[in-house]
Design an enzyme around this catalytic site. Structure first.
Site, short mmCIF file in Angstrom:
data_model
loop_
_atom_site.label_atom_id
_atom_site.label_comp_id
_atom_site.label_asym_id
_atom_site.label_seq_id
_atom_site.Cartn_x
_atom_site.Cartn_y
_atom_site.Cartn_z
N GLU A 62 -10.97 20.06 81.42
CA GLU A 62 -10.84 20.30 82.87
C GLU A 62 -12.18 20.10 83.57
O GLU A 62 -12.64 20.92 84.35
CB GLU A 62 -10.26 21.69 83.15
CG GLU A 62 -9.46 21.72 84.45
CD GLU A 62 -8.73 23.03 84.71
OE1 GLU A 62 -8.20 23.14 85.83
OE2 GLU A 62 -8.66 23.90 83.84
N ASP B 202 -7.81 23.49 75.18
CA ASP B 202 -6.96 24.43 75.89
C ASP B 202 -5.51 24.02 75.65
O ASP B 202 -5.03 23.06 76.23
CB ASP B 202 -7.31 24.38 77.39
CG ASP B 202 -6.40 25.24 78.25
OD1 ASP B 202 -5.54 25.94 77.68
OD2 ASP B 202 -6.55 25.20 79.48
#
Length: 258
Positions: free
Chosen positions: A39, A151
């Protein structure tokens, strides 16, 4: 390769924001050989300089087509033989995968999709999961060993989040999402944190920004290192660096002898 390497994974929730907070300076205090970030929300030319003093030999960035969204980056002191963005898995070009090959080991740095938006997004997440497992299994048939980090956007067991009952119908703890992790483990992959630390409780890697969740440790363990089982003998440690701030996630990592 050195005998023992440290690999750390962190969803930074915006690499430029983390750089502004000087929240990656801890890298200079650790001997991290490979740093996998998710991200990043940045294009390659937008990656900040001076985030840490440590010099990495290579940086592989996979940015999303949509600006300021998703994206992954792998810093490494070891030269990769081959790199890929695995766009046959990341079919929406969201910059979700950096795949790097080091000899017989393939490392996946992945920001898995979140299924919370709607049922279409959940279906995409489940397809992404299945396509990744098929890809890893094909590589194993070629004699490769696999390390998957990042993640995963799913807590596996009730022990992996503070409020399992309240979240039983929330994406990130739905039965089908949790069953995929079961399937991954059934295919001969190991959840390194549980392998090393057993049923340790209250160990999380993500906390909502709302209502002081991190201060109260009301969290989820959704960031993982999975390894194919033949690497177990080489695994020296698996850890969560929950003292490191700067994102709603904290870094997780492994030390493994190669």
């Amino acid at each position: 390769m050195s005998d023992s390497i440290e690999i750390v994974s962190w969803n930074v929730n915006g690499i430029r924001a983390v750089a502004n907070k000087e929240a990656l300076k801890w890298i200079d205090e650790r001997d991290t050989d490979i740093l996998c970030l998710q991200e990043i929300k940045a294009l390659p030319e937008q990656m900040p300089e001076g985030m840490f003093e440590k010099e990495y030999l290579e940086l592989h960035v996979n940015s999303a087509e949509k600006k300021g969204y998703s994206g992954t980056a792998t810093f490494s002191t070891i030269k990769a033989d081959l790199t890929s963005t695995a766009n046959h898995i990341d079919t929406m070009n969201e910059g979700r995968i950096v795949e790097t090959h080091y000899g017989d080991i393939v490392l996946f740095n992945i920001y898995f999709p979140n299924g919370q938006k709607d049922e279409h997004r959940l279906a995409y997440k489940m397809k992404f999961y299945d396509d990744l497992l098929a890809h890893c299994e094909a590589l194993r048939e070629e004699g490769k060993s696999i390390i998957i980090c990042g993640d995963v956007n799913t807590a596996h067991k009730e022990i992996d989040l503070k409020n399992p009952k309240a979240n039983s119908k929330t994406s990130g703890f739905l039965p089908q999402e949790r069953e995929w992790i079961d399937k991954l483990l059934d295919h001969g992959y190991i959840d390194t944190f549980r392998y090393v630390n057993g049923d340790e409780i209250d160990r999380y890697s993500w906390w909502s920004y709302r209502s002081g969740a991190r201060l109260k440790n009301v969290g989820w363990r959704i960031d993982y290192f999975f390894i194919s089982e033949e690497l177990c003998e080489s695994l020296e440690d698996a850890f969560i660096l929950d003292y490191i701030e700067g994102s709603d996630h904290c870094p997780v990592g492994i030390r493994i002898s190669i």
